[in-house]
Design a protein around this motif. Structure first.
Motif, PDB file in Angstrom:
ATOM      1  N   GLU A  46     -43.315  90.482  30.831  1.00 17.49           N
ATOM      2  CA  GLU A  46     -42.903  89.462  30.850  1.00 17.49           C
ATOM      3  C   GLU A  46     -41.046  89.088  30.632  1.00 17.49           C
ATOM      4  O   GLU A  46     -40.834  88.327  32.102  1.00 17.49           O
ATOM      5  CB  GLU A  46     -42.659  89.393  28.925  1.00 17.49           C
ATOM      6  N   ALA A  47     -40.497  90.480  31.005  1.00 17.02           N
ATOM      7  CA  ALA A  47     -39.293  90.866  31.270  1.00 17.02           C
ATOM      8  C   ALA A  47     -39.474  92.457  31.730  1.00 17.02           C
ATOM      9  O   ALA A  47     -39.793  92.509  31.100  1.00 17.02           O
ATOM     10  CB  ALA A  47     -38.260  90.692  30.391  1.00 17.02           C
ATOM     11  N   LEU A  48     -38.896  92.606  33.093  1.00 14.75           N
ATOM     12  CA  LEU A  48     -38.323  93.685  33.836  1.00 14.75           C
ATOM     13  C   LEU A  48     -37.216  93.469  34.367  1.00 14.75           C
ATOM     14  O   LEU A  48     -36.094  92.573  34.832  1.00 14.75           O
ATOM     15  CB  LEU A  48     -39.387  94.432  34.501  1.00 14.75           C
ATOM     16  N   ASP A  49     -35.824  94.682  33.354  1.00 12.33           N
ATOM     17  CA  ASP A  49     -34.750  95.355  33.687  1.00 12.33           C
ATOM     18  C   ASP A  49     -34.166  95.991  35.617  1.00 12.33           C
ATOM     19  O   ASP A  49     -34.191  97.510  34.591  1.00 12.33           O
ATOM     20  CB  ASP A  49     -33.624  95.074  32.697  1.00 12.33           C
ATOM     21  N   HIS A  50     -35.040  95.328  36.124  1.00 10.10           N
ATOM     22  CA  HIS A  50     -34.278  96.968  37.538  1.00 10.10           C
ATOM     23  C   HIS A  50     -33.225  97.038  36.912  1.00 10.10           C
ATOM     24  O   HIS A  50     -33.395  98.413  37.158  1.00 10.10           O
ATOM     25  CB  HIS A  50     -35.078  96.095  38.263  1.00 10.10           C
ATOM     26  N   GLU A  51     -32.477  96.879  37.148  1.00  6.29           N
ATOM     27  CA  GLU A  51     -30.888  97.010  37.885  1.00  6.29           C
ATOM     28  C   GLU A  51     -30.525  98.096  35.919  1.00  6.29           C
ATOM     29  O   GLU A  51     -29.885  98.314  36.047  1.00  6.29           O
ATOM     30  CB  GLU A  51     -30.269  95.805  37.806  1.00  6.29           C
ATOM     31  N   GLY A  52     -31.002  97.262  34.712  1.00  6.12           N
ATOM     32  CA  GLY A  52     -30.392  98.703  34.183  1.00  6.12           C
ATOM     33  C   GLY A  52     -31.051  99.315  33.528  1.00  6.12           C
ATOM     34  O   GLY A  52     -30.122 100.391  32.990  1.00  6.12           O
ATOM     35  N   ALA A  53     -32.409  99.949  33.820  1.00  8.73           N
ATOM     36  CA  ALA A  53     -33.070 100.436  33.739  1.00  8.73           C
ATOM     37  C   ALA A  53     -32.566 101.296  35.311  1.00  8.73           C
ATOM     38  O   ALA A  53     -32.203 102.465  34.802  1.00  8.73           O
ATOM     39  CB  ALA A  53     -34.510 100.325  34.100  1.00  8.73           C
ATOM     40  N   LEU A  54     -32.036 101.401  35.873  1.00 11.47           N
ATOM     41  CA  LEU A  54     -31.834 102.153  37.096  1.00 11.47           C
ATOM     42  C   LEU A  54     -29.927 102.555  36.738  1.00 11.47           C
ATOM     43  O   LEU A  54     -29.728 103.834  37.164  1.00 11.47           O
ATOM     44  CB  LEU A  54     -31.511 101.415  38.627  1.00 11.47           C
ATOM     45  N   LYS A  55     -29.048 101.740  36.617  1.00 12.93           N
ATOM     46  CA  LYS A  55     -27.923 101.908  35.988  1.00 12.93           C
ATOM     47  C   LYS A  55     -28.117 103.200  34.637  1.00 12.93           C
ATOM     48  O   LYS A  55     -27.206 103.891  35.090  1.00 12.93           O
ATOM     49  CB  LYS A  55     -27.645 100.639  35.307  1.00 12.93           C
ATOM     50  N   ARG A  56     -29.512 102.561  33.888  1.00  9.03           N
ATOM     51  CA  ARG A  56     -29.518 103.683  32.606  1.00  9.03           C
ATOM     52  C   ARG A  56     -29.606 105.534  32.789  1.00  9.03           C
ATOM     53  O   ARG A  56     -28.825 106.009  32.615  1.00  9.03           O
ATOM     54  CB  ARG A  56     -29.494 103.282  31.839  1.00  9.03           C
ATOM     55  N   ALA A  57     -30.234 105.207  34.241  1.00  9.49           N
ATOM     56  CA  ALA A  57     -30.608 106.124  35.029  1.00  9.49           C
ATOM     57  C   ALA A  57     -29.858 107.037  35.648  1.00  9.49           C
ATOM     58  O   ALA A  57     -29.570 108.718  35.335  1.00  9.49           O
ATOM     59  CB  ALA A  57     -32.085 106.331  35.217  1.00  9.49           C
ATOM     60  N   GLU A  58     -29.028 106.580  36.049  1.00  9.22           N
ATOM     61  CA  GLU A  58     -27.605 107.056  36.960  1.00  9.22           C
ATOM     62  C   GLU A  58     -26.942 107.722  35.984  1.00  9.22           C
ATOM     63  O   GLU A  58     -26.296 108.930  35.715  1.00  9.22           O
ATOM     64  CB  GLU A  58     -26.933 106.273  37.783  1.00  9.22           C
ATOM     65  N   ILE A  59     -26.610 106.543  34.515  1.00  3.93           N
ATOM     66  CA  ILE A  59     -25.494 107.638  33.220  1.00  3.93           C
ATOM     67  C   ILE A  59     -25.873 108.951  33.342  1.00  3.93           C
ATOM     68  O   ILE A  59     -25.546 109.702  33.140  1.00  3.93           O
ATOM     69  CB  ILE A  59     -25.674 106.250  32.671  1.00  3.93           C
ATOM     70  N   LEU A  60     -27.463 109.223  32.688  1.00  3.74           N
ATOM     71  CA  LEU A  60     -28.219 110.209  32.590  1.00  3.74           C
ATOM     72  C   LEU A  60     -28.037 111.027  33.209  1.00  3.74           C
ATOM     73  O   LEU A  60     -28.190 112.012  33.257  1.00  3.74           O
ATOM     74  CB  LEU A  60     -29.629 109.660  32.037  1.00  3.74           C
ATOM     75  N   ASP A  61     -28.105 110.634  34.654  1.00  3.78           N
ATOM     76  CA  ASP A  61     -28.389 111.905  35.817  1.00  3.78           C
ATOM     77  C   ASP A  61     -27.152 112.370  35.733  1.00  3.78           C
ATOM     78  O   ASP A  61     -26.657 114.113  36.015  1.00  3.78           O
ATOM     79  CB  ASP A  61     -29.031 111.702  36.973  1.00  3.78           C
ATOM     80  N   ARG A  62     -25.800 111.862  35.446  1.00  2.70           N
ATOM     81  CA  ARG A  62     -25.078 112.025  35.625  1.00  2.70           C
ATOM     82  C   ARG A  62     -24.022 113.983  34.168  1.00  2.70           C
ATOM     83  O   ARG A  62     -22.809 114.044  34.484  1.00  2.70           O
ATOM     84  CB  ARG A  62     -23.218 111.437  35.365  1.00  2.70           C
ATOM     85  N   ARG A  63     -24.870 112.779  33.040  1.00  2.00           N
ATOM     86  CA  ARG A  63     -24.699 114.023  31.434  1.00  2.00           C
ATOM     87  C   ARG A  63     -25.115 115.653  31.854  1.00  2.00           C
ATOM     88  O   ARG A  63     -26.460 116.027  33.356  1.00  2.00           O
ATOM     89  CB  ARG A  63     -25.230 113.499  30.705  1.00  2.00           C
ATOM     90  N   ALA A  64     -24.124 116.709  31.839  1.00  3.04           N
ATOM     91  CA  ALA A  64     -24.266 117.915  31.219  1.00  3.04           C
ATOM     92  C   ALA A  64     -25.865 118.698  31.780  1.00  3.04           C
ATOM     93  O   ALA A  64     -26.339 118.733  31.255  1.00  3.04           O
ATOM     94  CB  ALA A  64     -22.726 118.954  31.668  1.00  3.04           C
ATOM     95  N   ARG A  65     -26.296 117.575  30.104  1.00  3.45           N
ATOM     96  CA  ARG A  65     -27.104 118.312  29.285  1.00  3.45           C
ATOM     97  C   ARG A  65     -28.276 117.211  28.613  1.00  3.45           C
ATOM     98  O   ARG A  65     -27.303 116.033  28.648  1.00  3.45           O
ATOM     99  CB  ARG A  65     -26.822 119.070  28.034  1.00  3.45           C
ATOM    100  N   PRO A  66     -29.127 117.367  28.603  1.00  4.79           N
ATOM    101  CA  PRO A  66     -29.881 116.525  27.759  1.00  4.79           C
ATOM    102  C   PRO A  66     -29.679 115.539  26.957  1.00  4.79           C
ATOM    103  O   PRO A  66     -28.739 116.138  26.009  1.00  4.79           O
ATOM    104  CB  PRO A  66     -31.939 116.744  28.014  1.00  4.79           C
ATOM    105  N   VAL A  67     -29.221 114.107  26.253  1.00  4.39           N
ATOM    106  CA  VAL A  67     -29.024 113.068  24.854  1.00  4.39           C
ATOM    107  C   VAL A  67     -30.267 113.488  24.419  1.00  4.39           C
ATOM    108  O   VAL A  67     -29.878 113.505  23.174  1.00  4.39           O
ATOM    109  CB  VAL A  67     -28.792 112.245  25.794  1.00  4.39           C
TER     110      VAL A  67
END
Length: 94
Positions: A46-67
């Motif tokens: 119904e809806a897909l947030d490409h931009e939001g998904a990619l932004k969140r992934a970028e934030i996770l990639d910058r973390r030193a350890r898994p959340v």
């Protein structure tokens, strides 16, 4: 040839992200690309947030350890409003 990230099991993708062999952004991009190829046939979103998904992934990639145990794994959320829920319930009694 390496397996596309969207074809990995969740546990394998998490392991690869923990070992820095896979980025969450790459996994999300692979999933979004597959959705783009198939959505015209399956109409699953119904809806897909490409931009939001990619932004969140970028934030996770910058973390030193898994959340957490699903760190970087894209998930879909089925949103059912009360209106849709009552329709389903009334149809199931027929």
């Amino acid at each position: 040839m390496a397996k596309s990230p969207n074809l990995l099991s969740a546990s394998e993708a998490v392991r690869r992200m923990a070992d820095k062999r896979l980025k969450a952004v790459d996994l999300v991009e692979a999933c979004l690309e597959r959705i783009g190829r198939r959505e015209g046939q399956v109409h699953a979103w119904e809806a897909l947030d490409h931009e939001g998904a990619l932004k969140r992934a970028e934030i996770l990639d910058r973390r030193a350890r898994p959340v957490g145990p699903l760190h970087g794994i894209p998930v879909a959320v089925k949103d059912r409003s009360e209106e849709h829920t009552s329709e389903l319930q009334s149809q199931s009694t027929i």
